[in-house]
Scaffold this motif. Structure first.
Motif, PDB file in Angstrom:
ATOM      1  N   ARG A  13      26.196 -12.797 -10.124  1.00 56.58           N
ATOM      2  CA  ARG A  13      24.743 -12.792  -9.872  1.00 56.58           C
ATOM      3  C   ARG A  13      24.233 -14.225  -9.979  1.00 56.58           C
ATOM      4  NH1 ARG A  13      20.367 -12.499  -7.894  1.00 56.58           N
ATOM      5  NH2 ARG A  13      18.601 -11.265  -8.662  1.00 56.58           N
ATOM      6  N   VAL A  14      23.622 -14.699  -8.911  1.00 61.30           N
ATOM      7  CA  VAL A  14      23.139 -16.073  -8.830  1.00 61.30           C
ATOM      8  C   VAL A  14      21.649 -16.074  -8.524  1.00 61.30           C
ATOM      9  CG1 VAL A  14      23.346 -18.287  -7.643  1.00 61.30           C
ATOM     10  CG2 VAL A  14      25.373 -16.861  -7.963  1.00 61.30           C
ATOM     11  N   VAL A  15      20.907 -16.907  -9.239  1.00 62.84           N
ATOM     12  CA  VAL A  15      19.508 -17.162  -8.918  1.00 62.84           C
ATOM     13  C   VAL A  15      19.314 -18.671  -8.894  1.00 62.84           C
ATOM     14  CG1 VAL A  15      17.100 -16.892  -9.614  1.00 62.84           C
ATOM     15  CG2 VAL A  15      18.707 -15.000  -9.942  1.00 62.84           C
ATOM     16  N   GLU A  16      18.770 -19.190  -7.803  1.00 61.09           N
ATOM     17  CA  GLU A  16      18.517 -20.623  -7.699  1.00 61.09           C
ATOM     18  C   GLU A  16      17.165 -20.857  -7.045  1.00 61.09           C
ATOM     19  OE1 GLU A  16      20.739 -22.403  -3.947  1.00 61.09           O
ATOM     20  OE2 GLU A  16      22.130 -21.178  -5.117  1.00 61.09           O
ATOM     21  N   THR A  17      16.570 -22.008  -7.356  1.00 62.04           N
ATOM     22  CA  THR A  17      15.270 -22.354  -6.805  1.00 62.04           C
ATOM     23  C   THR A  17      15.184 -23.854  -6.569  1.00 62.04           C
ATOM     24  OG1 THR A  17      12.870 -22.265  -7.185  1.00 62.04           O
ATOM     25  CG2 THR A  17      14.260 -22.530  -9.122  1.00 62.04           C
ATOM     26  N   ARG A  18      14.435 -24.211  -5.552  1.00 57.72           N
ATOM     27  CA  ARG A  18      14.193 -25.622  -5.243  1.00 57.72           C
ATOM     28  C   ARG A  18      12.867 -26.104  -5.836  1.00 57.72           C
ATOM     29  NH1 ARG A  18      17.999 -27.966  -1.564  1.00 57.72           N
ATOM     30  NH2 ARG A  18      19.542 -26.354  -1.187  1.00 57.72           N
ATOM     31  N   SER A  19      12.104 -25.208  -6.419  1.00 58.08           N
ATOM     32  CA  SER A  19      10.805 -25.574  -7.000  1.00 58.08           C
ATOM     33  C   SER A  19      10.696 -25.002  -8.404  1.00 58.08           C
ATOM     34  CB  SER A  19       9.664 -25.049  -6.124  1.00 58.08           C
ATOM     35  OG  SER A  19       9.740 -23.642  -5.995  1.00 58.08           O
ATOM     36  N   GLU A  20       9.745 -25.512  -9.165  1.00 61.28           N
ATOM     37  CA  GLU A  20       9.574 -25.054 -10.540  1.00 61.28           C
ATOM     38  C   GLU A  20       8.963 -23.650 -10.569  1.00 61.28           C
ATOM     39  OE1 GLU A  20      11.131 -26.624 -12.478  1.00 61.28           O
ATOM     40  OE2 GLU A  20      10.795 -28.763 -12.491  1.00 61.28           O
ATOM     41  N   LEU A  21       9.374 -22.875 -11.562  1.00 60.71           N
ATOM     42  CA  LEU A  21       8.863 -21.524 -11.769  1.00 60.71           C
ATOM     43  C   LEU A  21       8.128 -21.478 -13.107  1.00 60.71           C
ATOM     44  CD1 LEU A  21      12.085 -19.523 -10.769  1.00 60.71           C
ATOM     45  CD2 LEU A  21      10.162 -20.179  -9.280  1.00 60.71           C
ATOM     46  N   ASP A  22       7.133 -20.611 -13.191  1.00 59.89           N
ATOM     47  CA  ASP A  22       6.386 -20.523 -14.442  1.00 59.89           C
ATOM     48  C   ASP A  22       5.833 -19.114 -14.637  1.00 59.89           C
ATOM     49  OD1 ASP A  22       5.469 -21.458 -16.833  1.00 59.89           O
ATOM     50  OD2 ASP A  22       3.637 -22.345 -16.028  1.00 59.89           O
ATOM     51  N   HIS A  23       6.670 -18.124 -14.316  1.00 59.93           N
ATOM     52  CA  HIS A  23       6.222 -16.748 -14.499  1.00 59.93           C
ATOM     53  C   HIS A  23       7.046 -16.098 -15.611  1.00 59.93           C
ATOM     54  CE1 HIS A  23       9.484 -16.536 -11.448  1.00 59.93           C
ATOM     55  NE2 HIS A  23       9.856 -15.474 -12.159  1.00 59.93           N
ATOM     56  N   GLY A  24       6.609 -14.951 -16.033  1.00 60.04           N
ATOM     57  CA  GLY A  24       7.325 -14.229 -17.083  1.00 60.04           C
ATOM     58  C   GLY A  24       6.952 -14.718 -18.474  1.00 60.04           C
ATOM     59  N   GLN A  25       7.502 -14.050 -19.437  1.00 61.51           N
ATOM     60  CA  GLN A  25       7.194 -14.344 -20.831  1.00 61.51           C
ATOM     61  C   GLN A  25       7.825 -15.652 -21.272  1.00 61.51           C
ATOM     62  OE1 GLN A  25       8.173 -11.147 -23.492  1.00 61.51           O
ATOM     63  NE2 GLN A  25       7.864 -12.357 -25.347  1.00 61.51           N
ATOM     64  N   ARG A  26       7.098 -16.385 -22.120  1.00 62.56           N
ATOM     65  CA  ARG A  26       7.655 -17.569 -22.764  1.00 62.56           C
ATOM     66  C   ARG A  26       8.109 -17.183 -24.174  1.00 62.56           C
ATOM     67  NH1 ARG A  26       4.037 -22.926 -21.237  1.00 62.56           N
ATOM     68  NH2 ARG A  26       4.001 -22.587 -18.961  1.00 62.56           N
ATOM     69  N   TYR A  27       9.209 -17.768 -24.595  1.00 59.10           N
ATOM     70  CA  TYR A  27       9.785 -17.441 -25.896  1.00 59.10           C
ATOM     71  C   TYR A  27       9.739 -18.668 -26.787  1.00 59.10           C
ATOM     72  CZ  TYR A  27      11.577 -13.345 -23.433  1.00 59.10           C
ATOM     73  OH  TYR A  27      11.683 -12.193 -22.696  1.00 59.10           O
ATOM     74  N   TRP A  28       9.124 -18.514 -27.962  1.00 60.70           N
ATOM     75  CA  TRP A  28       8.974 -19.662 -28.848  1.00 60.70           C
ATOM     76  C   TRP A  28      10.327 -20.193 -29.298  1.00 60.70           C
ATOM     77  CZ3 TRP A  28      11.158 -19.598 -33.619  1.00 60.70           C
ATOM     78  CH2 TRP A  28      11.470 -18.355 -34.187  1.00 60.70           C
ATOM     79  N   GLN A  29      11.336 -19.281 -29.380  1.00 57.26           N
ATOM     80  CA  GLN A  29      12.670 -19.722 -29.801  1.00 57.26           C
ATOM     81  C   GLN A  29      13.243 -20.753 -28.834  1.00 57.26           C
ATOM     82  OE1 GLN A  29      11.661 -16.548 -29.324  1.00 57.26           O
ATOM     83  NE2 GLN A  29      12.644 -15.118 -30.753  1.00 57.26           N
ATOM     84  N   GLU A  30      12.885 -20.635 -27.561  1.00 57.65           N
ATOM     85  CA  GLU A  30      13.309 -21.614 -26.564  1.00 57.65           C
ATOM     86  C   GLU A  30      12.372 -22.814 -26.533  1.00 57.65           C
ATOM     87  OE1 GLU A  30      15.116 -18.332 -23.388  1.00 57.65           O
ATOM     88  OE2 GLU A  30      13.305 -19.450 -22.914  1.00 57.65           O
ATOM     89  N   GLU A  31      11.089 -22.532 -26.529  1.00 62.75           N
ATOM     90  CA  GLU A  31      10.097 -23.590 -26.363  1.00 62.75           C
ATOM     91  C   GLU A  31      10.178 -24.655 -27.448  1.00 62.75           C
ATOM     92  OE1 GLU A  31       7.545 -23.802 -23.874  1.00 62.75           O
ATOM     93  OE2 GLU A  31       8.690 -22.247 -22.846  1.00 62.75           O
ATOM     94  N   GLN A  32      10.627 -24.279 -28.637  1.00 60.23           N
ATOM     95  CA  GLN A  32      10.690 -25.254 -29.734  1.00 60.23           C
ATOM     96  C   GLN A  32      11.675 -26.386 -29.444  1.00 60.23           C
ATOM     97  OE1 GLN A  32      12.298 -23.673 -33.427  1.00 60.23           O
ATOM     98  NE2 GLN A  32      13.677 -22.290 -32.335  1.00 60.23           N
TER      99      GLN A  32
END
Length: 225
Positions: A13-32
């Protein structure tokens, strides 16, 4: 063009993008991990994880929190193998069941030649000779950067299995210009990890555009035993 869809088997399963994405939930564990980084770094970090979660959703892990471990490697679900890459113009993630694949490595790079000061740190003498020969035959491809990308994909495949660092000069890449494949010979004796023999690894590559334009990309899959 969907680069990694072309380079990888359909069962991955592959997902790729040429532009920035900013949808869906943000997780503080990552954001830190990028809280103090510049906005562009925060955005690429976030986008590639959105790609990864979209890929993981097919396996029931669409809300998996992808934090880096102590070695900065992403922590995937227990029964999943995966790889992520990001560079200017590309964010991508590839995941698969560990029952099918022992490892995945993907890498994308701007289609530019290596800086001269980096060549001897990355390329073995035999690889430097091969680059000169390949460039004489086809100067439209940055062969030295392609070998760098291949080694990055090798490392992304190697590290989750071996949990050891692999130096650029411990891996010799041979490019097949016609088949658009490459082979990696690991110049170490400890190449058997978790039942997977990593002494010889093969992969695929793609060059988008000519030098100074587009992207270079490499991909590796290792089947489970």
């Amino acid at each position: 063009m969907q680069i990694f869809h072309t380079l990888l088997p359909e069962s991955i399963r592959v997902v790729e993008t040429r532009s920035e994405l900013d949808h869906g939930q943000r997780y503080w564990q990552e954001e830190q991990y990028v809280a103090t980084a510049v906005e562009s770094r925060q955005q690429e970090f976030r986008t590639v994880r959105i790609c990864a979660r979209e890929a993981l959703a097919d396996f029931g892990y669409g809300d998996h929190v992808l934090v880096p471990d102590a070695h900065r490697a992403p922590v995937w679900p227990a029964n999943i193998v995966g790889s992520m890459t990001h560079c200017p113009g590309m964010r991508a993630a590839a995941v698969a069941s560990s029952s099918q694949f022992g490892g995945i490595g993907i890498d994308a790079e701007p289609h530019e030649v290596l800086p001269p000061e980096a060549v001897e740190l990355i390329l073995l003498p035999a690889e430097q000779q091969a680059v000169a020969q390949l460039a004489a035959e086809d100067p439209s491809i940055a062969w030295d950067k392609l070998i760098f990308s291949a080694k990055e994909s090798v490392f992304k495949t190697w590290f989750p299995l071996a949990r050891k660092w692999l130096d650029f000069l411990e891996c010799e890449i041979t490019i097949d210009q016609q088949a658009r494949t490459f082979s990696a010979h690991l110049l170490r004796t400890d190449t058997l990890h978790q039942g997977v023999d990593l002494s010889q690894i093969t992969g695929t590559w793609m060059a988008e555009g000519s030098v100074g334009q587009g992207l270079l990309a490499t991909a590796i899959t290792v089947r489970s035993n």
